[in-house]
Design an enzyme around this catalytic site. Structure first.
Site, mmCIF file in Angstrom:
data_model
loop_
_atom_site.group_PDB
_atom_site.id
_atom_site.type_symbol
_atom_site.label_atom_id
_atom_site.label_comp_id
_atom_site.label_asym_id
_atom_site.label_seq_id
_atom_site.Cartn_x
_atom_site.Cartn_y
_atom_site.Cartn_z
ATOM 1 N N GLU A 144 -7.165 4.850 7.484
ATOM 2 C CA GLU A 144 -6.864 6.373 7.039
ATOM 3 C C GLU A 144 -8.269 6.767 6.435
ATOM 4 O OE1 GLU A 144 -3.183 5.718 5.319
ATOM 5 O OE2 GLU A 144 -2.466 5.275 7.247
ATOM 6 N N GLU B 284 -5.655 -4.379 10.794
ATOM 7 C CA GLU B 284 -4.499 -3.386 10.986
ATOM 8 C C GLU B 284 -5.093 -2.618 12.097
ATOM 9 O OE1 GLU B 284 -2.490 -2.512 6.862
ATOM 10 O OE2 GLU B 284 -4.119 -1.125 7.246
ATOM 11 N N SER C 214 3.255 -1.496 10.693
ATOM 12 C CA SER C 214 4.614 -1.570 10.650
ATOM 13 C C SER C 214 5.384 -3.081 10.363
ATOM 14 C CB SER C 214 5.089 -1.249 12.216
ATOM 15 O OG SER C 214 4.625 0.076 12.159
ATOM 16 N N ASN D 245 0.811 -1.191 0.119
ATOM 17 C CA ASN D 245 0.056 0.005 -0.001
ATOM 18 C C ASN D 245 0.932 1.263 0.102
ATOM 19 O OD1 ASN D 245 -1.817 2.016 0.497
ATOM 20 N ND2 ASN D 245 -2.319 1.360 2.537
ATOM 21 N N TRP D 246 1.103 1.717 -1.191
ATOM 22 C CA TRP D 246 2.077 2.944 -1.170
ATOM 23 C C TRP D 246 1.384 4.340 -0.613
ATOM 24 C CZ3 TRP D 246 4.151 3.087 -6.951
ATOM 25 C CH2 TRP D 246 4.896 1.755 -7.290
ATOM 26 N N LYS D 247 0.009 4.154 -0.504
ATOM 27 C CA LYS D 247 -0.506 5.427 0.270
ATOM 28 C C LYS D 247 -0.485 6.629 -0.900
ATOM 29 C CE LYS D 247 -0.348 3.453 4.610
ATOM 30 N NZ LYS D 247 -0.107 3.609 6.069
ATOM 31 N N HIS E 90 -9.687 1.335 4.710
ATOM 32 C CA HIS E 90 -8.665 1.529 5.416
ATOM 33 C C HIS E 90 -8.765 2.579 6.512
ATOM 34 C CE1 HIS E 90 -4.446 2.798 6.205
ATOM 35 N NE2 HIS E 90 -4.013 1.740 5.792
ATOM 36 N N GLY F 211 2.392 2.825 10.555
ATOM 37 C CA GLY F 211 3.250 3.968 10.548
ATOM 38 C C GLY F 211 3.952 4.454 11.920
ATOM 39 N N GLY G 291 2.791 -0.850 4.232
ATOM 40 C CA GLY G 291 2.723 0.469 3.912
ATOM 41 C C GLY G 291 4.199 1.096 3.714
ATOM 42 N N GLY G 292 4.800 1.507 4.642
ATOM 43 C CA GLY G 292 6.143 2.257 4.718
ATOM 44 C C GLY G 292 6.988 1.172 4.207
#
Ligand code: PGA
Length: 259
Positions: A97, A165, A210, A10-12, A95, A171, A231-232
């Site tokens: 976010e 999640e 994470s 997930n590049w966001k 998600h 993150g 993600g990251g």
């Protein structure tokens, strides 16, 4: 039969198209084979070029969100049929976010999941608790509710991936321990069994929050953790490639255990 681990990036809201293109050609070299499935979810504007770069690879294209309606006067929105048209196979819905920053409710998430299915794609439905909810001992109850509401009216025959999640782990560098994550994943599987009977055994439940190369194998080796929504760590090739390798190993451990 062990479920094949699934690693979704997930590049966001990261990576311009110019940055994404060379990165996507590197990602196209990844192979999951029989042991792992791989998908990349870039921002909307990068879907088409990234999809083209991944075309003859074994890496699938995914989107991070969609609108619940297929077309119409919804300025600024992107629909599930549009995502299908550019070659997406998966769409992330709900998600945290989106829920927290854009006010998405469980019922909207349910509508989006249905729109994704109607377009012939597979939803990756996200659930997860905040730190406050965990500290109040509400985690399992909340997850049950998010699942029930998110899956309302969806048949057990539909393709579906669930992502657990924990919001406090996204993150933040704070990963749930493999035991903490497995507890919730087992609970999700139990809820799915209530809803979907034996079809629950086929559903892959990803962990997100994470996940990195150093903890991925331990997490994905848990009986009910079938991969990761990353993600990251998905923004660096070496790190992400190592997570894919960890997924393959984890599938291998499970096959041995089941043999
Ligand atoms: P993270 O994000 O890996 O950066 O914690 C995961 C996600 O939000 O999907």
């Amino acid at each position: 039969m062990a479920r094949r681990c699934f690693v979704a990036a997930n590049w966001k809201m990261n990576m311009t198209v110019s940055q994404a293109l060379p990165f996507a050609s590197q990602l196209a070299t990844l192979t999951g084979g029989e042991a792992a499935e791989i998908a990349i979810a870039p921002p909307f504007v990068a879907l088409l070029p990234v999809g083209q770069a991944l075309l003859s690879s074994g890496v699938a294209l995914a989107a991070q969100n969609c609108h619940a309606v297929s077309s119409g006067a919804y300025t600024g929105e992107v629909s599930a049929p549009m995502l299908a048209d550019v070659g997406c196979r998966y769409v992330i819905v709900g998600h945290s976010e989106r829920r927290q920053l854009f006010g998405e409710t469980d019922s909207l998430v349910n509508e989006k999941a249905k729109a994704v299915l109607a377009a012939g794609l597979c939803p990756i439905l996200c659930v997860g608790e905040t730190l406050e909810e965990r500290e109040q001992g509400k985690t399992l109850e909340l997850i049950s509710w998010q699942l029930q509401a998110g899956l309302a009216g969806i048949s057990h025959e539909s393709p579906m991936v669930i992502a657990y999640e924990p919001v406090w782990a996204i993150g933040t560098g704070k990963t749930a321990t493999s035991a903490q994550a497995q507890e919730v994943h087992a609970h999700i599987r139990e809820q799915l069994r209530k809803l979907w009977k034996e079809a629950a055994e086929q559903v892959r439940i990803l962990y997100g929050g994470s996940m990195k190369a150093s903890n991925a194998e331990d997490l994905m080796s848990q009986p009910d953790i079938d991969g990761g929504l990353v993600g990251g760590a998905s923004l660096q090739f070496v790190e992400f490639a190592a997570i894919v390798e960890a997924a393959k190993k984890a599938t291998g451990h499970k096959q041995q255990r089941n043999a």
